[in-house]
Design an enzyme around this catalytic site. Sequence first.
Site, PDB file in Angstrom:
ATOM      1  N   GLY A  94      63.453 101.509  65.470  1.00  0.00           N
ATOM      2  CA  GLY A  94      63.252 100.565  66.551  1.00  0.00           C
ATOM      3  C   GLY A  94      62.956 101.270  67.852  1.00  0.00           C
ATOM      4  O   GLY A  94      63.877 101.718  68.537  1.00  0.00           O
TER       5      GLY A  94
ATOM      6  N   TYR B  27      59.357 103.030  53.305  1.00  0.00           N
ATOM      7  CA  TYR B  27      58.824 103.213  54.660  1.00  0.00           C
ATOM      8  C   TYR B  27      59.872 103.465  55.740  1.00  0.00           C
ATOM      9  O   TYR B  27      59.728 104.386  56.536  1.00  0.00           O
ATOM     10  CB  TYR B  27      57.994 101.982  55.048  1.00  0.00           C
ATOM     11  CG  TYR B  27      57.550 101.967  56.492  1.00  0.00           C
ATOM     12  CD1 TYR B  27      56.506 102.780  56.935  1.00  0.00           C
ATOM     13  CD2 TYR B  27      58.183 101.152  57.425  1.00  0.00           C
ATOM     14  CE1 TYR B  27      56.097 102.780  58.269  1.00  0.00           C
ATOM     15  CE2 TYR B  27      57.781 101.147  58.763  1.00  0.00           C
ATOM     16  CZ  TYR B  27      56.733 101.954  59.172  1.00  0.00           C
ATOM     17  OH  TYR B  27      56.344 101.948  60.482  1.00  0.00           O
TER      18      TYR B  27
ATOM     19  N   CYS C 244      66.386  97.397  62.837  1.00  0.00           N
ATOM     20  CA  CYS C 244      67.093  98.067  63.920  1.00  0.00           C
ATOM     21  C   CYS C 244      67.888  99.230  63.337  1.00  0.00           C
ATOM     22  O   CYS C 244      68.060  99.336  62.124  1.00  0.00           O
ATOM     23  CB  CYS C 244      68.070  97.119  64.600  1.00  0.00           C
ATOM     24  SG  CYS C 244      67.250  95.712  65.362  1.00  0.00           S
TER      25      CYS C 244
ATOM     26  N   ASN D  62      72.487  95.023  62.449  1.00  0.00           N
ATOM     27  CA  ASN D  62      71.189  95.257  61.811  1.00  0.00           C
ATOM     28  C   ASN D  62      71.092  94.268  60.657  1.00  0.00           C
ATOM     29  O   ASN D  62      71.908  94.311  59.744  1.00  0.00           O
ATOM     30  CB  ASN D  62      71.109  96.699  61.316  1.00  0.00           C
ATOM     31  CG  ASN D  62      69.814  97.009  60.564  1.00  0.00           C
ATOM     32  OD1 ASN D  62      69.751  97.971  59.815  1.00  0.00           O
ATOM     33  ND2 ASN D  62      68.790  96.222  60.750  1.00  0.00           N
ATOM     34  N   GLY D  63      70.094  93.391  60.693  1.00  0.00           N
ATOM     35  CA  GLY D  63      69.933  92.399  59.635  1.00  0.00           C
ATOM     36  C   GLY D  63      69.516  91.070  60.219  1.00  0.00           C
ATOM     37  O   GLY D  63      68.927  91.014  61.304  1.00  0.00           O
TER      38      GLY D  63
END
Length: 483
Positions: free
Chosen positions: A30, A244, A2, A102-103
């Site tokens: 996302g 990426y 995210c 985020n995680g």
Amino acid sequence: MCGIVGFYGPTTDRATEKLNLLLAKLQNRGPQGAGVVTYDHDGQIHELRGAGSVEAVFDGRNKLDNLPGYMGVGQVRYATFGYTIQPITWIQRGKQAALAHNGEFANAITLRKEAEEMWEYKFQSTSDTEVLIPYLMHSSKDTFRDALLDVLQNKIKGAYSMIILYDGKLYCVRDPHGFRPLALGISENASIVASESSAIEVLGGQYIGDVNPAQLIVIGPSGIIETVEWAEPKPKSCIFEHVYFANPDSYVGGINVSLARDFMGKLMFEEAGWIDADVIVPVLDSGLHAALGFYEATLRYAFQERKNPIPLKAGVHRSWFIGRSFQEGEQIAREILQRIKSNVIAAWVKDKRVIVIDDSLVRGTVMRIIVELMRIAGAREVHVIIPSPPPIAPCAYGIDTYEDELIAARLNGNVHEIQQFIGADSLRYLSLNALYQAVTESASPPVRTTANFCDACYTGQYPVPFEQDRSTKPRRQNMGTQA
Ligand code: SF4
């Protein structure tokens, strides 16, 4: 994966305009859901969440007016399982709070059961993020700050970069390993927090550094009002961000992503050596920067060895209106989208020996389609270059992959079998050592050591134990519980 953002402007500012732009820049992290929560002069919050792109959720700019306020938080997310678009909101001691994460919490199942038993807490979602809330609500500490530190120090484990809006302040925090990034910036009289530094630049802001692992930074009207080192940092930032996920124009942990990818391409040539070919074709757009590095290395070699240089051509056309197919939930959706997204331009590859370069090979389905399209377009040979190692283990820290989807795991890392699966004439990966060299030496100054990174998806060595069996974890549907 995210993307999260926070904005704290002067009271005359409209946070929602800024949050909209910040989230649009982080759409790479996302594409399938977005949400914002703003905070106004009366201490009221205003919320908007929805499935789809940032543009779809905000209906262009039409819904911005519904969200007054000079500060706020937001999130973009990709599909995992369940259905929770953040920020999550709740009432903390009579005041509204909002959280973007985020995680992935590594002990969410235990904490969830404990909260249900201790307080008969009724969870609103299957989100791992929500387990934080009952512990904050039931904290015996006098202030929100102390309650948060208590929960961070004594309860929550795993991967988290979080921004929490509470009572006119932003609380920005990273776990002791700092798996997921969180950058800080300033713009005129505003403070900006974002998963990536490039989002800060979109607002004309200046990236001033990161929230460090095991650090809490509290932002108020005058900027940063408190910095707390709440645990011993044990940095293990995600190395896959550099391969990426992150935007190439971002700094992640002080490392420019484009420089690191370019270096990966150069080292790839050192490891792969010269390949007799007629054209080099990058898979856009995440394969581009490594392809440029590889191409430059081939040029230098050709000059030294008096060989004909191999031209770099845009032999794969990228449709910019289609999101990142890696993040689409269903396999069939990924394959169809990939065919729309990347079409091979026959004029560049017909009757040619082609070197195709992409950043990574996760499931192998994208490259399989591209190789097939190359053959249909008349390519004589297709040699695939992947300037990163093969992922062999699922991520437990916020990227939703499953072991049986990973092509290298399914085929026991057998490169020949992977090559056959994608239908290429040859396949070469970058070694993990070279990936580390590319990332660490791209830092300025190159101070980081390999010990500072998580590489669990390449090695299976997980820095933090997790309690969920990845093979039995519920599969992604439309929207997700993992941040
Ligand atoms: Fe990143 Fe891989 Fe570690 Fe997940 S397992 S945090 S993708 S390096």
